[in-house]
Enzyme design. Structure first.
Site, mmCIF file in Angstrom:
data_model
loop_
_atom_site.group_PDB
_atom_site.id
_atom_site.type_symbol
_atom_site.label_atom_id
_atom_site.label_comp_id
_atom_site.label_asym_id
_atom_site.label_seq_id
_atom_site.Cartn_x
_atom_site.Cartn_y
_atom_site.Cartn_z
ATOM 1 N N LYS A 160 -32.547 -3.897 63.469
ATOM 2 C CA LYS A 160 -33.903 -3.817 62.914
ATOM 3 C C LYS A 160 -34.205 -2.398 62.408
ATOM 4 C CE LYS A 160 -35.994 -5.113 66.752
ATOM 5 N NZ LYS A 160 -34.851 -5.266 67.670
ATOM 6 N N ARG A 204 -33.484 -6.189 78.507
ATOM 7 C CA ARG A 204 -34.219 -6.243 77.232
ATOM 8 C C ARG A 204 -33.907 -7.542 76.485
ATOM 9 N NH1 ARG A 204 -32.181 -0.754 75.016
ATOM 10 N NH2 ARG A 204 -33.272 -1.295 73.094
ATOM 11 N N ARG A 262 -44.004 -8.735 69.634
ATOM 12 C CA ARG A 262 -43.010 -9.170 70.609
ATOM 13 C C ARG A 262 -43.559 -10.262 71.520
ATOM 14 N NH1 ARG A 262 -39.894 -4.029 70.471
ATOM 15 N NH2 ARG A 262 -38.058 -4.107 71.773
ATOM 16 N N ARG A 297 -24.716 3.357 70.814
ATOM 17 C CA ARG A 297 -25.403 3.969 69.671
ATOM 18 C C ARG A 297 -26.054 5.309 69.996
ATOM 19 N NH1 ARG A 297 -30.380 -0.368 68.713
ATOM 20 N NH2 ARG A 297 -31.586 0.246 70.529
ATOM 21 N N ARG A 346 -30.738 6.997 73.640
ATOM 22 C CA ARG A 346 -31.927 6.523 74.333
ATOM 23 C C ARG A 346 -31.626 6.236 75.800
ATOM 24 N NH1 ARG A 346 -34.512 1.936 70.579
ATOM 25 N NH2 ARG A 346 -34.931 1.107 72.655
HETATM 26 P P1 AMP Z 1 -37.387 -0.761 70.822
HETATM 27 O O1 AMP Z 1 -37.298 0.642 70.313
HETATM 28 O O2 AMP Z 1 -38.072 -1.687 69.838
HETATM 29 O O3 AMP Z 1 -36.067 -1.290 71.306
HETATM 30 O O4 AMP Z 1 -38.354 -0.728 72.092
HETATM 31 C C1 AMP Z 1 -38.017 0.006 73.255
HETATM 32 C C2 AMP Z 1 -38.905 -0.419 74.405
HETATM 33 O O5 AMP Z 1 -40.278 -0.144 74.067
HETATM 34 C C3 AMP Z 1 -38.878 -1.910 74.707
HETATM 35 O O6 AMP Z 1 -37.812 -2.267 75.573
HETATM 36 C C4 AMP Z 1 -40.239 -2.096 75.378
HETATM 37 O O7 AMP Z 1 -40.241 -1.594 76.698
HETATM 38 C C5 AMP Z 1 -41.131 -1.171 74.545
HETATM 39 N N1 AMP Z 1 -41.717 -1.852 73.369
HETATM 40 C C6 AMP Z 1 -41.478 -1.574 72.061
HETATM 41 N N2 AMP Z 1 -42.200 -2.358 71.255
HETATM 42 C C7 AMP Z 1 -42.914 -3.176 72.073
HETATM 43 C C8 AMP Z 1 -43.828 -4.241 71.851
HETATM 44 N N3 AMP Z 1 -44.155 -4.631 70.601
HETATM 45 N N4 AMP Z 1 -44.364 -4.846 72.941
HETATM 46 C C9 AMP Z 1 -44.048 -4.477 74.198
HETATM 47 N N5 AMP Z 1 -43.174 -3.493 74.475
HETATM 48 C C10 AMP Z 1 -42.611 -2.840 73.431
#
Ligand code: AMP
Length: 230
Positions: free
Chosen positions: A25, A184, A100, A139, A173
């Protein structure tokens, strides 16, 4: 074929990239941003910035993110609305990692209605879960320009040096480890995957095979942008 130059005068296009961690993404959102002048809006990036800045929202989100679970709708919607109020999003957005949950999707519908806009397409990036654990675990990104790399699939030409900007501050990360990735993925299947039928029932779902090479996925996405902007 459309390019960034021709795109500027057209109406804003709003896309959602739906997919589990590792589906690409962020990589694809960055490409679309450069190509079409759309704005990448990643709630993960916004939350990581809040954690780094030590805001109240960041303090509440930190442990949840480290555990690979979803941050509350309340916190996520507050930071998203804040960001959506900025002028640049009027060009159109690529939502990466948002919505989400069903509540987030409904709140987004309301936000779009209020601003007289709509979601042109929600793109489901289909992938194989096991491959995602390997993709995510290897990554890293350049801390200076944000370019993404991978230990096995996309190494830097010179070890530790960003091909794009020459930066040497590479970042991984905290939640990109095998155990948290599995958590996740579970959160994705339980709470986010149902949004595929949510957008299908609204007639704006597109599906892409995201196991394909980055440039093949890029071409599929470009075709979607061209279709919805025609
Ligand atoms: P990402 O960078 O999209 O992989 O997000 C990393 C972490 O941020 C996720 O595992 C969640 O803990 C939190 N997170 C990101 N976007 C959301 C969302 N839209 N709703 C809830 N938690 C989120």
């Amino acid at each position: 074929m459309m390019d960034g130059g021709n795109y500027s005068g057209m109406r804003p296009i709003n896309l959602i990239l739906l997919g589990p961690p590792g589906a690409g993404k962020g990589t694809q959102a960055r490409i679309l941003e450069e190509k079409f002048g759309l704005v990448q809006l990643s709630t993960g990036d916004l939350l990581r910035a809040a954690v780094a800045a030590g805001t109240e929202a960041g303090k509440a989100a930190k442990a949840v993110m480290e555990a690979g679970e979803l941050v509350s709708d309340e916190i996520v919607l507050a930071i998203l609305k804040d960001r959506m109020a900025d002028d640049d999003v009027a060009k159109g957005v690529i939502l990466d990692g948002f919505p989400r949950t069903q509540a987030q999707a409904q709140a987004l519908d309301a936000l779009m209605r209020e601003s007289g806009q709509k979601i042109d397409s929600a793109v489901s990036l289909s992938v194989d879960d096991e491959a995602m654990v390997e993709r995510v675990s290897g990554r890293f990104t350049c801390g200076n320009c944000g370019e993404g790399y991978h230990d096995s699939f996309k190494q830097t030409a010179k070890k530790g040096v960003c091909d794009k900007c020459g930066g040497t501050d590479m970042k991984r990360r905290a939640d990109d480890n095998a155990e948290t990735v599995r958590q996740r993925l579970d959160a994705y299947h339980a709470q986010t995957a149902p949004l595929i039928s949510y957008y299908e029932s609204r007639g704006c779902l597109s599906r892409i095979n995201a196991m394909a090479a980055i440039d093949a996925v890029e071409r599929d996405l470009e075709a979607i942008v061209e279709r919805v902007s025609a």
